[in-house]
Design an enzyme around this catalytic site. Sequence first.
Site, short mmCIF file in Angstrom:
data_model
loop_
_atom_site.label_atom_id
_atom_site.label_comp_id
_atom_site.label_asym_id
_atom_site.label_seq_id
_atom_site.Cartn_x
_atom_site.Cartn_y
_atom_site.Cartn_z
N ARG A 161 7.88 -7.16 -0.44
CA ARG A 161 7.53 -6.00 -1.26
C ARG A 161 8.62 -5.63 -2.24
O ARG A 161 8.36 -5.11 -3.31
CB ARG A 161 7.22 -4.80 -0.36
CG ARG A 161 5.84 -4.28 -0.61
CD ARG A 161 5.58 -3.05 0.21
NE ARG A 161 6.41 -1.94 -0.25
CZ ARG A 161 6.37 -0.74 0.31
NH1 ARG A 161 5.58 -0.53 1.34
NH2 ARG A 161 7.12 0.22 -0.15
N LYS A 208 -4.03 4.81 2.60
CA LYS A 208 -3.90 4.32 3.98
C LYS A 208 -4.23 5.50 4.89
O LYS A 208 -3.80 6.63 4.65
CB LYS A 208 -2.50 3.77 4.25
CG LYS A 208 -1.36 4.71 3.93
CD LYS A 208 -0.03 4.00 4.15
CE LYS A 208 1.11 4.86 3.58
NZ LYS A 208 2.33 4.13 3.40
N LYS A 263 -6.01 -1.83 8.67
CA LYS A 263 -4.61 -1.87 8.25
C LYS A 263 -3.83 -2.69 9.27
O LYS A 263 -3.81 -2.36 10.45
CB LYS A 263 -4.05 -0.45 8.17
CG LYS A 263 -2.64 -0.40 7.65
CD LYS A 263 -2.17 1.02 7.45
CE LYS A 263 -0.82 1.06 6.75
NZ LYS A 263 0.12 0.02 7.16
#
Lengths: 531, 332
Positions: A247, A402, A227
């Site tokens: 985003r 995540k 990540k």
Amino acid sequence: MRAFAELLERLVYTRSRNAKLKLIGDYLRSAPDPDRGWALAALTGELSLPGVKAGVIRQMVTERVDPDLFAMSYDYVGDLAETVALIWPAPPDAVLDAKPEALSLGETVERLSRLTRLDAPAALSAMLDRLDASERYAVLKLATGGMRVGVSARLAKTAFAQAVDLPVEDVEEVWHGIDAPYPALFAWGAGDGKRPDARGLPVFRPFMLAQPLEGEADLSDYAAEWKWDGVRVQLVRAGGQTRLYSRAGDDITGSFPEVAEAFLREGVADGELLVRGAGQGADAHGGAAASFNALQQRLNRKTVTKKMLAEHPAFVRLYDLLIDGERDVRTRPWTERRARLEAFAEGLDPERFDVSRLITAKDFDDLARLREGARESAIEGVMLKRRDSEYVAGRKAGLWYKWKRDPLTADCVLMYAQRGHGKRSSFYSDYTFGAWDSEGGLLPVGKAYFGFTDEELAWLDKFVRANTVGRFGPVREVEKTLVLEVAFDSIHESTRHKSGLSMRFPRIARIRTDKPAAEADRVETLKALIV
Amino acid sequence: MTALGSWVHAHPDGIHIPDGDFWIDPSAPRDRALVTHGHADHARGGHGAVLATPETLDIMECRYGPQSGQPVRYGETLRLGGVDVRFVPAGHILGSAQIVMEKDGERVVVSGDYKRRPDPTCPPFEPVPCDVFVTEATFALPVFRHPDAADEARKLIAAARANPDRCVLAGAYALGKAQRLILELRSAGWDRPIHIHGALQRLCDLYRAHGIDLGDLRPVADAKKADLKGEIVLCPPSALNDRWSRRLPDPITAMASGWMRVRQRARQRNVELPLVISDHADWDELTATVTELDPEELWVTHGRDDALVHWRRSQQKKARALHLSGLEDEDD
Ligand SMILES: [Zn+2]
Ligand SMILES: [Zn+2]
């Protein structure tokens, strides 16, 4: 015009997001075409009326009002449209007696859009003469753009989506392919039109997002990647044009020209925008990148200097492929998209693009060990992606996870508190905390406004009020006696605080009434956590 | 020839009339003070003798304790030294007065704070032609035009009726504004009990003692949270975003003030329902009053003095700002 003016008026004074969505949704459902389309354009910042600029408005108003009185009023009110709306004198009786027909929003926009610099002052004056103060405000806001009613483009789109019962991701996807006042969009929303087609246009597609991992995952079902701590971006090339979207769907192409210029393959890819450097990761992780702080130098810039391009060159670490050439592959399994992504990236400049490295781990325990070991390389954590998952908008359960490494914590001393907003406006809910320096003084190291429960908030609020030693506007300084355990993802050097430190995602983990303030952490200890 | 009104001295802390040996609205303790009205920036405690209307004296006693005062009724003329003094209605709040002074054939009127709109709690402003008019300028910018107070009260009632699960919490200055708002609500048809913050109680009682019927008022402290749903609650502006409001059911924050005309001002205070109700003259009232009285000279005590002085001078008339620092923008 009346209904739109009322909508703006109510939005100005409404703070809750849900209440705003409802107000906009109600308006979009009840207003006729094309009024509601123009309203949506205005709220999303897509309405442009080049004939009416601030200079025209100033010229117009000083023909009616003493220029000095106007200047003093503008100085006091601070907003041009509002000043003019409030100061506009009542027209001669003849104008009122003529009972002019009321202009609709659509007619107003149409008239405004035909104006040139030359005829705008007179035409706009005549229009304002027929309106009351809140309608004048609405017209002037339309003319100058920037509604300042606390509504983002995304919130306005969400309100439309909710009003017609469509997923907001679908609305965002067609958005860049349609033009105000959006007849095709409203027809589609009402169920009597096809979904607008965005082929051949470099439009934004909503992102697929990950959930936090709780428990374990079977690596035969899930692939693992590192990540990266940068900015998620979408790269779009269609019809010979390239766009970079954040985003939220904002076009950030202009801030990263070197990336946009290098993305020369038709298609849509998803990745992490990073800056070259050594702050996070290493060769073993597929190549190092600078820390988020370095990337921050490049964000929100209107102009990009040569110096910036040289000092902080950007690149994208690719995660996924949504559209391959002209083929939409979002419904294909991740394994197939990954294979296509690798082939796709072959044709791109390796200076600007690489493919996120997959982690080879025997099993979940092995992955956990690798993840723990990556802390030294300042890697945020691990992503897990279901091998058979489609690329779906939003945060859907079970597909992507995540798995951030455990947060760091520090014991800090509460220094200042500030009141929150909305429901929290009666609580001191924003806390600035510090750590001890070598001379025995406290230096602020961060600010947090979440992490606590409602009960803890009530307790903290009471503490702040009972221990205030100074007031600076909305801020209270408190007695330096309370220790807060602060959790954060990472810590970096920064010039923002006097301590030279800044925390990433700080939150209040616990209130440590058990701990004396003198035993809180020292700035030196926190500095040692910088990697 | 001496300058007009040379016997009237303006100091930063008040207007001094040496010939009559008195001060008007002084911000420091003085032996003899003439007070235009009970708002705290005009009426301070600690003076030797206070001359004011009976209502203003009552307000001062309610706030500062016993005053060695001399009540002066509207219209009554006194002779102080070589100066004739008269109090006439200013239409601002209960007991508010302009002070009319005459000496050697010159008349100077000190308006205190005033408005020209009807107010059921006090007699209307009485225009007195004069040589020097000493005016306030709280809302002296042409962006300030107060709408009809009755319409604003109807907005408040509509919000209460439209939200049966919440209450409307309206901030209103404790002296004058709160009582006027209550009466506006009554004449707009709100006959339910109105719930009030403790800080409003004594002044509401005082208004009642002066024969002003405020209807059924109840202390918020006595009510259960659930019983306040759909009701109207009044508090001083300072309590709007305070802890105190947590006892109320999801309140809609309203505020009654002339400043609410400016959106950013309302937003800064987290106000959801701005009510433009003021006890001060707006731009049109100020300029109409000055035009009507047409004094030789206009003196401006406090507020947006630069704008009013500029406007008057642009008509080739004399005007100047006095810069009285003790007077403030009332939270009003
Ligand atoms: Zn006053
Ligand atoms: Zn005043």
